[in-house]
Write a protein that holds these residues in place. Sequence first.
Motif, PDB file in Angstrom:
ATOM      1  N   ASN A  81       9.179 -12.339  -7.968  1.00  0.00           N
ATOM      2  CA  ASN A  81      10.065 -13.086  -8.858  1.00  0.00           C
ATOM      3  C   ASN A  81      11.377 -13.439  -8.177  1.00  0.00           C
ATOM      4  N   PRO A  82      11.767 -14.701  -8.202  1.00  0.00           N
ATOM      5  CA  PRO A  82      13.095 -15.049  -7.690  1.00  0.00           C
ATOM      6  C   PRO A  82      14.171 -14.457  -8.591  1.00  0.00           C
ATOM      7  N   GLY A  83      15.214 -13.924  -7.963  1.00  0.00           N
ATOM      8  CA  GLY A  83      16.338 -13.428  -8.748  1.00  0.00           C
ATOM      9  C   GLY A  83      16.173 -12.030  -9.288  1.00  0.00           C
ATOM     10  N   ASN A  84      15.076 -11.341  -8.992  1.00  0.00           N
ATOM     11  CA  ASN A  84      14.888  -9.970  -9.485  1.00  0.00           C
ATOM     12  C   ASN A  84      14.458  -9.097  -8.315  1.00  0.00           C
ATOM     13  N   ALA A  85      15.423  -8.470  -7.672  1.00  0.00           N
ATOM     14  CA  ALA A  85      15.159  -7.718  -6.446  1.00  0.00           C
ATOM     15  C   ALA A  85      14.712  -6.287  -6.701  1.00  0.00           C
ATOM     16  N   LEU A  86      15.022  -5.721  -7.858  1.00  0.00           N
ATOM     17  CA  LEU A  86      14.800  -4.291  -8.078  1.00  0.00           C
ATOM     18  C   LEU A  86      13.329  -3.856  -7.941  1.00  0.00           C
ATOM     19  N   PRO A  87      12.365  -4.593  -8.505  1.00  0.00           N
ATOM     20  CA  PRO A  87      10.976  -4.129  -8.328  1.00  0.00           C
ATOM     21  C   PRO A  87      10.578  -3.997  -6.867  1.00  0.00           C
ATOM     22  N   ALA A  88      10.976  -4.945  -6.033  1.00  0.00           N
ATOM     23  CA  ALA A  88      10.646  -4.873  -4.610  1.00  0.00           C
ATOM     24  C   ALA A  88      11.350  -3.700  -3.940  1.00  0.00           C
ATOM     25  N   LEU A  89      12.606  -3.472  -4.292  1.00  0.00           N
ATOM     26  CA  LEU A  89      13.349  -2.358  -3.709  1.00  0.00           C
ATOM     27  C   LEU A  89      12.717  -1.010  -4.079  1.00  0.00           C
ATOM     28  N   ILE A  90      12.335  -0.875  -5.346  1.00  0.00           N
ATOM     29  CA  ILE A  90      11.743   0.387  -5.786  1.00  0.00           C
ATOM     30  C   ILE A  90      10.341   0.547  -5.208  1.00  0.00           C
ATOM     31  N   ALA A  91       9.617  -0.566  -5.045  1.00  0.00           N
ATOM     32  CA  ALA A  91       8.303  -0.497  -4.402  1.00  0.00           C
ATOM     33  C   ALA A  91       8.413   0.023  -2.977  1.00  0.00           C
ATOM     34  N   ASP A  92       9.437  -0.445  -2.244  1.00  0.00           N
ATOM     35  CA  ASP A  92       9.651   0.040  -0.888  1.00  0.00           C
ATOM     36  C   ASP A  92       9.981   1.540  -0.894  1.00  0.00           C
ATOM     37  N   MET A  93      10.777   1.975  -1.862  1.00  0.00           N
ATOM     38  CA  MET A  93      11.076   3.406  -2.005  1.00  0.00           C
ATOM     39  C   MET A  93       9.798   4.199  -2.237  1.00  0.00           C
ATOM     40  N   GLU A  95       0.842  -1.195   0.000  1.00  0.00           N
ATOM     41  CA  GLU A  95       0.000   0.000   0.000  1.00  0.00           C
ATOM     42  C   GLU A  95       0.875   1.243   0.000  1.00  0.00           C
ATOM     43  N   LEU A  96       0.516   2.188  -0.861  1.00  0.00           N
ATOM     44  CA  LEU A  96       1.310   3.401  -1.028  1.00  0.00           C
ATOM     45  C   LEU A  96       0.670   4.613  -0.363  1.00  0.00           C
ATOM     46  N   CYS A  97      -0.557   4.915  -0.741  1.00  0.00           N
ATOM     47  CA  CYS A  97      -1.209   6.117  -0.241  1.00  0.00           C
ATOM     48  C   CYS A  97      -2.698   6.048  -0.537  1.00  0.00           C
ATOM     49  N   VAL A  98      -3.437   6.924   0.094  1.00  0.00           N
ATOM     50  CA  VAL A  98      -4.877   7.039  -0.118  1.00  0.00           C
ATOM     51  C   VAL A  98      -5.193   8.493  -0.447  1.00  0.00           C
ATOM     52  N   PHE A  99      -5.878   8.710  -1.563  1.00  0.00           N
ATOM     53  CA  PHE A  99      -6.282  10.056  -1.970  1.00  0.00           C
ATOM     54  C   PHE A  99      -7.789  10.188  -1.872  1.00  0.00           C
ATOM     55  N   ASP A 100      -8.259  11.239  -1.229  1.00  0.00           N
ATOM     56  CA  ASP A 100      -9.688  11.550  -1.279  1.00  0.00           C
ATOM     57  C   ASP A 100     -10.043  12.018  -2.678  1.00  0.00           C
ATOM     58  N   CYS A 101     -11.196  11.605  -3.148  1.00  0.00           N
ATOM     59  CA  CYS A 101     -11.659  12.011  -4.481  1.00  0.00           C
ATOM     60  C   CYS A 101     -12.673  13.140  -4.301  1.00  0.00           C
ATOM     61  N   LEU A 102     -12.390  14.297  -4.895  1.00  0.00           N
ATOM     62  CA  LEU A 102     -13.174  15.504  -4.679  1.00  0.00           C
ATOM     63  C   LEU A 102     -13.860  15.955  -5.961  1.00  0.00           C
ATOM     64  N   TRP A 103     -14.916  16.725  -5.776  1.00  0.00           N
ATOM     65  CA  TRP A 103     -15.580  17.366  -6.915  1.00  0.00           C
ATOM     66  C   TRP A 103     -14.862  18.686  -7.180  1.00  0.00           C
ATOM     67  N   ILE A 104     -14.400  18.862  -8.416  1.00  0.00           N
ATOM     68  CA  ILE A 104     -13.567  20.014  -8.774  1.00  0.00           C
ATOM     69  C   ILE A 104     -14.179  20.729  -9.978  1.00  0.00           C
ATOM     70  N   ALA A 105     -14.091  22.061  -9.977  1.00  0.00           N
ATOM     71  CA  ALA A 105     -14.562  22.835 -11.134  1.00  0.00           C
ATOM     72  C   ALA A 105     -13.862  24.184 -11.153  1.00  0.00           C
ATOM     73  N   SER A 106     -14.039  24.892 -12.232  1.00  0.00           N
ATOM     74  CA  SER A 106     -13.517  26.248 -12.354  1.00  0.00           C
ATOM     75  C   SER A 106     -14.490  27.244 -11.715  1.00  0.00           C
ATOM     76  N   PRO A 107     -13.971  28.276 -11.060  1.00  0.00           N
ATOM     77  CA  PRO A 107     -14.869  29.302 -10.505  1.00  0.00           C
ATOM     78  C   PRO A 107     -15.718  29.988 -11.578  1.00  0.00           C
ATOM     79  N   LYS A 108     -15.268  29.930 -12.823  1.00  0.00           N
ATOM     80  CA  LYS A 108     -16.040  30.574 -13.892  1.00  0.00           C
ATOM     81  C   LYS A 108     -17.299  29.789 -14.268  1.00  0.00           C
ATOM     82  N   ALA A 164       1.721  -0.412  -4.854  1.00  0.00           N
ATOM     83  CA  ALA A 164       2.810  -0.901  -5.705  1.00  0.00           C
ATOM     84  C   ALA A 164       2.580  -2.396  -5.893  1.00  0.00           C
ATOM     85  N   VAL A 165       2.530  -2.818  -7.142  1.00  0.00           N
ATOM     86  CA  VAL A 165       2.158  -4.192  -7.473  1.00  0.00           C
ATOM     87  C   VAL A 165       3.269  -4.800  -8.328  1.00  0.00           C
TER      88      VAL A 165
END
Length: 294
Positions: A275-287, A158-171, A270-271
């Motif tokens: 994979n055995p033998g491939n550490a980089l995806p896990a390392l970057i996911a932790d970052m 899990e990375l983060c949670v964003f609230d989803c808001l209603w957005i518009a222009s003041p015009k 991060a998904v």
Amino acid sequence: MNLKFLETFVWVARLRNFSVAAEKLCTTQAAVSNRIATLERELGVRLFERDLRNVGLTPHGQRALPQAEAIMRMVAEFERSISDAGQMRGTVMIGTVDSVVYAWLPRLIERVKETYPNVAIDLNVDTSLNLARQVQDGQIDLGLIMGPVVAPHIRNIELCVFDCLWIASPKLPLKPGRLAIADLTDYPIFAYSKGSQPHHSVLRAIELSGIDIETVRVFNSNSLATITRLIRDGVGVATLPRAVVQEFLDTGELHVLDVEATLPALHFHAVFNDNPGNALPALIADMAAEIAAS
């Protein structure tokens, strides 16, 4: 015991196909067959049942697989803890969604460059649905998406949670104060790509309001740059995370609407394949998890 042969066993067991495993390991089918045959001779048991079309694990193979995977994870962890990060080489294929690009992806790219200067990044921006499928198919190494993805051999952080808001222009000539969805239906409502979680949430909110969905113009796009440009020009209303439009909220080009219908938060993960033998995806996911939480 040759660790390369053990890795080959894990991939053949997962993929159930010698030729596909050979492609994954960047070798030939003959080499894969030879490694498995040698491993079986060393162990004195058959690991696979083979016929013209299918490859399946024998009872011995079924017992061996979890232990072989554990050994490969331990080897990868050993390499991560001992090796010099600056000497790691290779290319990592990362798939991400627009929301992450706008929020904190540049910081992640900078951190990867600083930590692994000899690692290249191939970046693909797409929808969460497409990226989840590409991770499972092995087309990309790491997905930064709205998740999680529940599938064999897939890890989710899990990375983060964003609230989803209603957005518009003041015009946009909306009445002041609290709004119902009925107050928005004179204008297009821009959602994420069709079939995505945010898109379904918008449709659900309209249905719960009692409005005939056929009478509401819900526009879909997988480009947040396109959506934000259109709503800044006053074309319609959008449902977006604050992180995506913060710079336009700060300048006053956009504002948050007070709408009765609240939308579910967006959960990002991060998904990647375990994979055995491939550490980089896990390392970057932790970052990514560390940066997203900061």
